[in-house]
Structure formats: C-alpha cells, structure tokens
Design a protein around this motif. Structure first.
Motif, PDB file in Angstrom:
ATOM      1  N   SER A   1       0.819  -1.490   0.209  1.00 44.27           N
ATOM      2  CA  SER A   1      -0.306  -0.272   0.211  1.00 44.27           C
ATOM      3  C   SER A   1       0.624   1.056  -0.107  1.00 44.27           C
ATOM      4  O   SER A   1       0.463   2.125  -0.796  1.00 44.27           O
ATOM      5  CB  SER A   1      -0.920   0.468   1.452  1.00 44.27           C
ATOM      6  OG  SER A   1      -1.500  -0.701   1.317  1.00 44.27           O
ATOM      7  N   ILE A   2       1.608   0.751   1.256  1.00 45.56           N
ATOM      8  CA  ILE A   2       2.717   2.473   0.540  1.00 45.56           C
ATOM      9  C   ILE A   2       3.247   2.778  -0.766  1.00 45.56           C
ATOM     10  O   ILE A   2       3.412   3.728  -1.026  1.00 45.56           O
ATOM     11  CB  ILE A   2       4.047   2.456   2.028  1.00 45.56           C
ATOM     12  CG1 ILE A   2       3.229   2.830   3.423  1.00 45.56           C
ATOM     13  CG2 ILE A   2       4.569   2.639   1.924  1.00 45.56           C
ATOM     14  CD1 ILE A   2       4.001   2.507   4.725  1.00 45.56           C
ATOM     15  N   PHE A   3       3.787   1.644  -1.055  1.00 44.79           N
ATOM     16  CA  PHE A   3       4.989   2.128  -2.129  1.00 44.79           C
ATOM     17  C   PHE A   3       3.536   2.249  -3.351  1.00 44.79           C
ATOM     18  O   PHE A   3       3.866   3.112  -4.186  1.00 44.79           O
ATOM     19  CB  PHE A   3       4.905   0.220  -3.158  1.00 44.79           C
ATOM     20  CG  PHE A   3       5.958   0.078  -2.657  1.00 44.79           C
ATOM     21  CD1 PHE A   3       7.141   0.735  -1.309  1.00 44.79           C
ATOM     22  CD2 PHE A   3       6.578  -1.315  -1.826  1.00 44.79           C
ATOM     23  CE1 PHE A   3       8.704   0.878  -0.746  1.00 44.79           C
ATOM     24  CE2 PHE A   3       7.781  -1.887  -0.684  1.00 44.79           C
ATOM     25  CZ  PHE A   3       9.212  -0.848  -0.974  1.00 44.79           C
ATOM     26  N   HIS A   4       2.762   2.485  -3.289  1.00 40.31           N
ATOM     27  CA  HIS A   4       0.980   2.175  -4.723  1.00 40.31           C
ATOM     28  C   HIS A   4       1.029   3.452  -3.874  1.00 40.31           C
ATOM     29  O   HIS A   4       0.676   4.338  -5.187  1.00 40.31           O
ATOM     30  CB  HIS A   4       0.196   1.319  -3.481  1.00 40.31           C
ATOM     31  CG  HIS A   4      -0.843   1.848  -5.107  1.00 40.31           C
ATOM     32  ND1 HIS A   4      -2.350   1.777  -4.449  1.00 40.31           N
ATOM     33  CD2 HIS A   4      -0.673   2.228  -6.307  1.00 40.31           C
ATOM     34  CE1 HIS A   4      -3.255   2.164  -5.668  1.00 40.31           C
ATOM     35  NE2 HIS A   4      -2.182   2.492  -6.631  1.00 40.31           N
ATOM     36  N   ILE A   5       1.252   4.025  -2.333  1.00 39.73           N
ATOM     37  CA  ILE A   5       0.767   5.540  -2.557  1.00 39.73           C
ATOM     38  C   ILE A   5       1.841   6.695  -3.183  1.00 39.73           C
ATOM     39  O   ILE A   5       1.728   7.905  -3.605  1.00 39.73           O
ATOM     40  CB  ILE A   5       0.830   5.416  -1.149  1.00 39.73           C
ATOM     41  CG1 ILE A   5      -0.705   4.959  -0.657  1.00 39.73           C
ATOM     42  CG2 ILE A   5       0.886   7.306  -0.581  1.00 39.73           C
ATOM     43  CD1 ILE A   5      -0.840   5.730   0.625  1.00 39.73           C
ATOM     44  N   HIS A   6       2.956   6.158  -2.883  1.00 40.82           N
ATOM     45  CA  HIS A   6       4.560   6.692  -3.784  1.00 40.82           C
ATOM     46  C   HIS A   6       4.632   6.518  -4.746  1.00 40.82           C
ATOM     47  O   HIS A   6       5.250   7.806  -5.623  1.00 40.82           O
ATOM     48  CB  HIS A   6       5.593   6.298  -3.024  1.00 40.82           C
ATOM     49  CG  HIS A   6       5.868   6.437  -1.217  1.00 40.82           C
ATOM     50  ND1 HIS A   6       6.535   7.835  -1.333  1.00 40.82           N
ATOM     51  CD2 HIS A   6       5.646   6.026  -0.261  1.00 40.82           C
ATOM     52  CE1 HIS A   6       6.874   7.994   0.321  1.00 40.82           C
ATOM     53  NE2 HIS A   6       6.064   6.823   0.948  1.00 40.82           N
ATOM     54  N   SER A   7       3.857   5.791  -5.729  1.00 39.97           N
ATOM     55  CA  SER A   7       3.660   5.740  -6.827  1.00 39.97           C
ATOM     56  C   SER A   7       2.707   6.474  -7.551  1.00 39.97           C
ATOM     57  O   SER A   7       2.556   6.964  -8.578  1.00 39.97           O
ATOM     58  CB  SER A   7       3.598   4.031  -7.652  1.00 39.97           C
ATOM     59  OG  SER A   7       2.242   4.077  -7.349  1.00 39.97           O
ATOM     60  N   LEU A   8       2.299   7.512  -7.153  1.00 40.32           N
ATOM     61  CA  LEU A   8       0.848   7.840  -7.286  1.00 40.32           C
ATOM     62  C   LEU A   8       2.009   9.503  -6.615  1.00 40.32           C
ATOM     63  O   LEU A   8       1.681  10.394  -5.803  1.00 40.32           O
ATOM     64  CB  LEU A   8      -0.101   8.188  -6.524  1.00 40.32           C
ATOM     65  CG  LEU A   8      -1.002   6.540  -6.498  1.00 40.32           C
ATOM     66  CD1 LEU A   8      -2.095   6.776  -5.708  1.00 40.32           C
ATOM     67  CD2 LEU A   8      -1.668   6.858  -7.832  1.00 40.32           C
ATOM     68  N   GLU A   9       2.078   9.947  -7.842  1.00 37.32           N
ATOM     69  CA  GLU A   9       3.280  11.990  -7.754  1.00 37.32           C
ATOM     70  C   GLU A   9       2.201  12.126  -7.292  1.00 37.32           C
ATOM     71  O   GLU A   9       3.006  13.561  -6.352  1.00 37.32           O
ATOM     72  CB  GLU A   9       4.514  11.778  -9.056  1.00 37.32           C
ATOM     73  CG  GLU A   9       4.614  11.939  -9.178  1.00 37.32           C
ATOM     74  CD  GLU A   9       5.999  12.280 -10.343  1.00 37.32           C
ATOM     75  OE1 GLU A   9       6.416  13.699 -10.417  1.00 37.32           O
ATOM     76  OE2 GLU A   9       6.006  11.462 -11.100  1.00 37.32           O
ATOM     77  N   THR A  10       1.667  12.847  -7.945  1.00 33.24           N
ATOM     78  CA  THR A  10       0.867  14.173  -7.703  1.00 33.24           C
ATOM     79  C   THR A  10       0.338  14.224  -6.614  1.00 33.24           C
ATOM     80  O   THR A  10       0.473  14.807  -5.589  1.00 33.24           O
ATOM     81  CB  THR A  10      -0.218  14.122  -8.718  1.00 33.24           C
ATOM     82  OG1 THR A  10       0.610  14.829 -10.199  1.00 33.24           O
ATOM     83  CG2 THR A  10      -1.010  15.800  -8.423  1.00 33.24           C
ATOM     84  N   LEU A  11      -0.530  13.318  -6.157  1.00 27.32           N
ATOM     85  CA  LEU A  11      -0.690  12.479  -4.914  1.00 27.32           C
ATOM     86  C   LEU A  11       0.023  12.448  -3.449  1.00 27.32           C
ATOM     87  O   LEU A  11       0.386  13.645  -2.792  1.00 27.32           O
ATOM     88  CB  LEU A  11      -1.316  11.576  -4.494  1.00 27.32           C
ATOM     89  CG  LEU A  11      -1.826  11.441  -2.856  1.00 27.32           C
ATOM     90  CD1 LEU A  11      -3.130  12.585  -2.238  1.00 27.32           C
ATOM     91  CD2 LEU A  11      -2.381   9.893  -3.093  1.00 27.32           C
TER      92      LEU A  11
END
Length: 247
Positions: free
Chosen positions: A32-42
C-alpha cells in the motif's frame, strides 16, 4: 492496480510453520505504501502540506494461510475516494493467482503535526486511479463492544520494537494485532479479523488489554490507554462452515 511479490521466509512463520498474521499485514502495508508513493501528484501534495494517510480500519478475510517458501503476489488498488477517506483492497494471492488473504481498508488524510483529518482538494483527488472493488463481504468500520470483558490482562508498555517509521513514534499497525492475538484461546484460528484503529499509541504509553467474547467463535480485544480510551479494537471471528485449509 499495484503489485509486489514476496517469498515466505522462516522469520515470517509462527510456531506451526505458517505465515503469521502480523507478517501478512506487513506485506500488505508495504504494498500500500509503495502504491501511494507511485501516485506522484498525490505524494507531492501530501509532502508539501505535511499530510499523511492514517489507517482507521482494516478487514481481513483469511482463505488459506501460506507456508514456508511460497511465492506470493500482493496486489492493491483504491476503489473509492473522497476528500477525506480512501477505500482500498489489498489481496495476497499464491503462484496460481488464487487468493489467500482478502482485505479492505480505510485510510484518512491527516495533518502530521495536529494528527487531525484534513480535506484534500478535488483536483488532487481526480488524479487517483480507481479500480472495481474486490468481491467480498464488506462489514462496517465500527466494531460493537460487549459490555463486560471476560478477562483483563496485564498492562503493556510500548517499546521501541513496537514502533514504525512515523516520526511521531506510533505503534506499527501490525503490532497491535500481534499483541491482541496473544489473548486468544489456544487453538482458536480466525477466518476473519476486523481492526478499528482509534488513537495512536506512542513510545512508553501504557496499553491495557481487555478480552471480550460474545460466543465461542468471536473474540474481541480492546487495547486501551490508562484513561479508558481505545487505541485499537480487534475482532477475531471464525466461520465454522469455512475452516482454514493448507496446501
């Protein structure tokens, strides 16, 4: 959708040679944390505004517990979002893409200093890709507590090894569940776990564990502070019509 892969190692096993519940949560948290970090604008918006995503609830449905040496696929995606909350599925599957552990979780955007919820603007929310929700039973976030505990356990002092990378030195989400598991009856194997995160426990806080049960198939553990406020409530339940199975 975002995916990582993990192999079950010896350090992630419990005494009967199967993946611990805590380790499975760690796998899911990493994904989940890797996923969030992949969302660059967010991610840029969160960093620029001193915001974080705090987990407030997770439901875990256990189909099968993986064992040593299994190669697992951990997949996660967001299926709904608003200005405060995000709703996410994270699924642990085996090499045949058969689900072993199915979950949904709710996260809230929070100011890292005040630890209070903060609304994220619509233009940032619109950059978050959404997928269809996983087909599972979605139970409510709030966990109903029985009136009286069946046992009051010894106090626990939060140690450094309980903490995560949060600079406020919060207890890691998986550690609450590992602590709560200690109070289950011997031989009790839940097929579902619901975790309601309320206030974060920090270094040197005192945790007071209370055990509740409504019947032989449902046990609840309330991990509260010295003033009676709950840090976390964990509900372990067993569906006797759907026993766990191994390879």
């Amino acid at each position: 959708m975002f995916q990582i892969e993990r192999t079950v190692g010896n350090s992630q096993l419990n005494a009967d040679g199967r993946l611990t519940l805590g380790s499975s949560i760690d796998f899911m948290q990493d994904c989940s944390i890797f996923h969030i970090h992949s969302l660059e604008t967010l991610t840029k918006y969160l960093d620029a505004n001193n915001l974080g995503i705090y987990l407030v609830f997770r439901q875990i449905d256990i189909v099968r517990i993986p064992v040593f040496g299994e190669h697992l696929k951990i997949k996660t995606w967001i299926y709904a979002v608003n200005n405060i909350c995000g709703y996410r599925n994270t699924i642990i599957s085996d090499e045949q893409n058969l689900p072993c552990i199915n979950t949904y979780a709710i996260g809230v955007s929070v100011n890292s200093e005040t630890e209070r919820p903060v609304r994220i603007p619509d233009n940032i929310i619109k950059t978050i890709p959404l997928c269809e929700p996983f087909q599972m039973e979605y139970l409510p976030r709030k966990i109903a507590m029985p009136q009286k505990p069946i046992a009051i356990e010894k106090d626990i002092s939060v140690r450094k090894y309980h903490l995560d990378a949060n600079r406020h030195r919060h207890v890691n989400n998986s550690k609450y569940v590992t602590i709560a598991e200690e109070y289950l009856p011997d031989g009790f194997e839940p097929t579902r776990v619901r975790i309601e995160y309320k206030i974060p426990a920090k270094y040197r806080d005192i945790i007071k564990p209370y055990l509740y049960s409504t019947n032989e198939n449902i046990f609840l553990v309330n991990l509260s502070n010295e003033n009676g406020r709950s840090f976390v409530v964990v509900e372990f339940s067993k569906d006797v019509s759907r026993p766990l199975h191994d390879l």
